[in-house]
Write an enzyme that holds these catalytic residues in place. Structure first.
Site, mmCIF file in Angstrom:
data_model
loop_
_atom_site.group_PDB
_atom_site.id
_atom_site.type_symbol
_atom_site.label_atom_id
_atom_site.label_comp_id
_atom_site.label_asym_id
_atom_site.label_seq_id
_atom_site.Cartn_x
_atom_site.Cartn_y
_atom_site.Cartn_z
ATOM 1 N N LYS A 1 10.507 73.618 21.267
ATOM 2 C CA LYS A 1 9.428 74.362 20.593
ATOM 3 C C LYS A 1 9.505 74.176 19.072
ATOM 4 O O LYS A 1 8.511 73.853 18.431
ATOM 5 C CB LYS A 1 9.502 75.867 20.936
ATOM 6 N N ARG B 1 7.559 86.625 24.384
ATOM 7 C CA ARG B 1 8.686 86.257 25.229
ATOM 8 C C ARG B 1 8.833 87.225 26.395
ATOM 9 O O ARG B 1 9.713 87.061 27.219
ATOM 10 C CB ARG B 1 9.927 86.366 24.368
ATOM 11 N N ARG C 1 24.038 76.573 15.377
ATOM 12 C CA ARG C 1 23.648 77.960 15.653
ATOM 13 C C ARG C 1 24.722 78.689 16.465
ATOM 14 O O ARG C 1 25.266 78.128 17.403
ATOM 15 C CB ARG C 1 22.303 77.995 16.381
HETATM 16 P P1 AP5 Z 1 14.479 72.899 19.566
HETATM 17 O O1 AP5 Z 1 13.197 72.294 19.093
HETATM 18 O O2 AP5 Z 1 15.358 73.557 18.574
HETATM 19 O O3 AP5 Z 1 14.206 73.857 20.812
HETATM 20 P P2 AP5 Z 1 13.560 75.312 20.860
HETATM 21 O O4 AP5 Z 1 12.663 75.318 22.046
HETATM 22 O O5 AP5 Z 1 12.984 75.686 19.546
HETATM 23 O O6 AP5 Z 1 14.889 76.129 21.215
HETATM 24 P P3 AP5 Z 1 15.462 77.498 20.619
HETATM 25 O O7 AP5 Z 1 16.902 77.562 21.068
HETATM 26 O O8 AP5 Z 1 15.200 77.612 19.178
HETATM 27 O O9 AP5 Z 1 14.646 78.499 21.412
HETATM 28 P P4 AP5 Z 1 14.973 79.964 21.664
HETATM 29 O O10 AP5 Z 1 13.675 80.351 22.210
HETATM 30 O O11 AP5 Z 1 16.140 80.266 22.511
HETATM 31 O O12 AP5 Z 1 15.488 80.481 20.233
HETATM 32 P P5 AP5 Z 1 14.763 81.339 19.134
HETATM 33 O O13 AP5 Z 1 15.201 80.874 17.817
HETATM 34 O O14 AP5 Z 1 13.326 81.428 19.424
HETATM 35 O O15 AP5 Z 1 15.282 71.721 20.328
HETATM 36 C C1 AP5 Z 1 16.585 71.920 20.852
HETATM 37 C C2 AP5 Z 1 17.420 70.648 20.640
HETATM 38 O O16 AP5 Z 1 16.871 69.581 21.408
HETATM 39 C C3 AP5 Z 1 17.420 70.151 19.193
HETATM 40 O O17 AP5 Z 1 18.674 69.615 18.886
HETATM 41 C C4 AP5 Z 1 16.342 69.056 19.171
HETATM 42 O O18 AP5 Z 1 16.571 68.077 18.175
HETATM 43 C C5 AP5 Z 1 16.457 68.490 20.578
HETATM 44 N N1 AP5 Z 1 15.178 68.027 21.096
HETATM 45 C C6 AP5 Z 1 13.947 68.598 20.906
HETATM 46 N N2 AP5 Z 1 12.995 67.897 21.550
HETATM 47 C C7 AP5 Z 1 13.649 66.871 22.181
HETATM 48 C C8 AP5 Z 1 13.220 65.787 23.028
HETATM 49 N N3 AP5 Z 1 11.917 65.649 23.360
HETATM 50 N N4 AP5 Z 1 14.151 64.942 23.505
HETATM 51 C C9 AP5 Z 1 15.465 65.087 23.179
HETATM 52 N N5 AP5 Z 1 15.933 66.082 22.380
HETATM 53 C C10 AP5 Z 1 15.040 66.952 21.897
HETATM 54 O O19 AP5 Z 1 15.395 82.783 19.412
HETATM 55 C C11 AP5 Z 1 16.749 83.061 19.165
HETATM 56 C C12 AP5 Z 1 17.052 84.507 19.540
HETATM 57 O O20 AP5 Z 1 16.247 85.407 18.754
HETATM 58 C C13 AP5 Z 1 16.750 84.905 20.994
HETATM 59 O O21 AP5 Z 1 17.820 84.587 21.860
HETATM 60 C C14 AP5 Z 1 16.547 86.418 20.838
HETATM 61 O O22 AP5 Z 1 17.768 87.107 20.718
HETATM 62 C C15 AP5 Z 1 15.816 86.534 19.507
HETATM 63 N N6 AP5 Z 1 14.342 86.466 19.653
HETATM 64 C C16 AP5 Z 1 13.506 85.520 19.128
HETATM 65 N N7 AP5 Z 1 12.242 85.751 19.470
HETATM 66 C C17 AP5 Z 1 12.254 86.882 20.229
HETATM 67 C C18 AP5 Z 1 11.246 87.617 20.893
HETATM 68 N N8 AP5 Z 1 9.947 87.222 20.854
HETATM 69 N N9 AP5 Z 1 11.601 88.717 21.604
HETATM 70 C C19 AP5 Z 1 12.902 89.138 21.666
HETATM 71 N N10 AP5 Z 1 13.912 88.472 21.051
HETATM 72 C C20 AP5 Z 1 13.599 87.347 20.338
HETATM 73 ZN ZN ZN Z 2 13.501 77.178 18.111
#
Ligand code: AP5
Ligand code: ZN
Length: 214
Positions: free
Chosen positions: A13, A88, A156
């Protein structure tokens, strides 16, 4: 244009958000990045969120909904925005509906869990901008440094394998029901819904998104 990116942790994402934001000139609203910024700044929100996030759990709906409503009321969101990591849960999606925030396009990234576990171990991030890299699949130009600022990249806290697995379970329990939720909304003509094979290369997915959003 109001877009929601839906998909498991590590589905790509944040990576594609960067691309869409540059290509279509709409701001990325990443609730994860906002929370990490609050933790870094030591705000009351950050203090509440830190432990929950480090353990891979979800922050409470009330906190998140308040944060997003405040953000989308800002001027730069007048022509649209890209929601990354929100909604989410069903209550978060309902809150948007109740606030009259119509979503034009939901983009779901489908990636199997095992592929995600592999990806997360190689992820590196630039904390202040949220730019994302991967040691093998999407490496920075200079090892360990952000392409734009040259600043250090970081790992992270929640990318440890056990925490990633916990986040995946929470995704399946609490977030995946949004797939059916938004597919039903699409059937009712309220939004568009597209599932993208997130195992393709970063570039191939970018091309597919360009075609969908054109
Ligand atoms: P990346 O693009 O970073 O993936 P992502 O989908 O953004 O993954 P996140 O871990 O950031 O998602 P998340 O939803 O768990 O975390 P968030 O920060 O939102 O890609 C991942 C890796 O793969 C990278 O190394 C990238 O280079 C590689 N990659 C990407 N595309 C690729 C491809 N096509 N091929 C190969 N490699 C590839 O949330 C973190 C925390 O915040 C949550 O756990 C929660 O505690 C809190 N939080 C956030 N939002 C909420 C909410 N709405 N409600 C409640 N709690 C929340
Ligand atoms: Zn992310």
């Amino acid at each position: 244009m109001r877009i929601v990116l839906l998909g498991a942790p590590g589905a790509g994402k944040g990576t594609q958000a960067q691309f869409i934001m540059e290509k279509f000139g709409i701001p990325q609203i990443s609730t994860g990045d906002m929370l990490r910024a609050a933790i870094k700044a030591g705000t009351p929100l950050g203090l509440k969120a830190k432990e929950v996030m480090d353990q891979g759990q979800l922050v409470s709906d009330d906190l998140i909904i308040g944060l997003v409503k405040e953000r989308i009321a800002q001027e730069d969101c007048a022509n649209g925005f890209l929601l990354d990591g929100f909604p989410r849960t069903i209550p978060q999606a309902d809150a948007m509906k109740e606030a009259g925030v119509a979503i034009d396009n939901v983009l779901e990234f489908a990636v199997p869990d095992e592929e995600i576990v592999k990806r997360m171990s190689g992820r590196r991030v630039h904390p202040s901008s949220g730019r994302v890299y991967h040691l093998v699949y999407n490496p920075p130009k200079v090892a360990g440094k952000d392409d734009v600022t040259g600043e250090d990249l970081a790992i992270r806290v929640d990318d440890e394998e056990a925490t990633v697995r916990k986040r995946l379970n929470i995704y399946h329990e609490q977030t995946e029901p949004l797939v059916a939720y938004y597919q039903a909304a699409a059937k009712a003509g309220e939004t568009q819904y597209n599932t993208i094979d997130g195992t393709q290369s970063v570039e191939a997915i970018g091309k597919e998104l360009t075609a969908i959003l054109a």
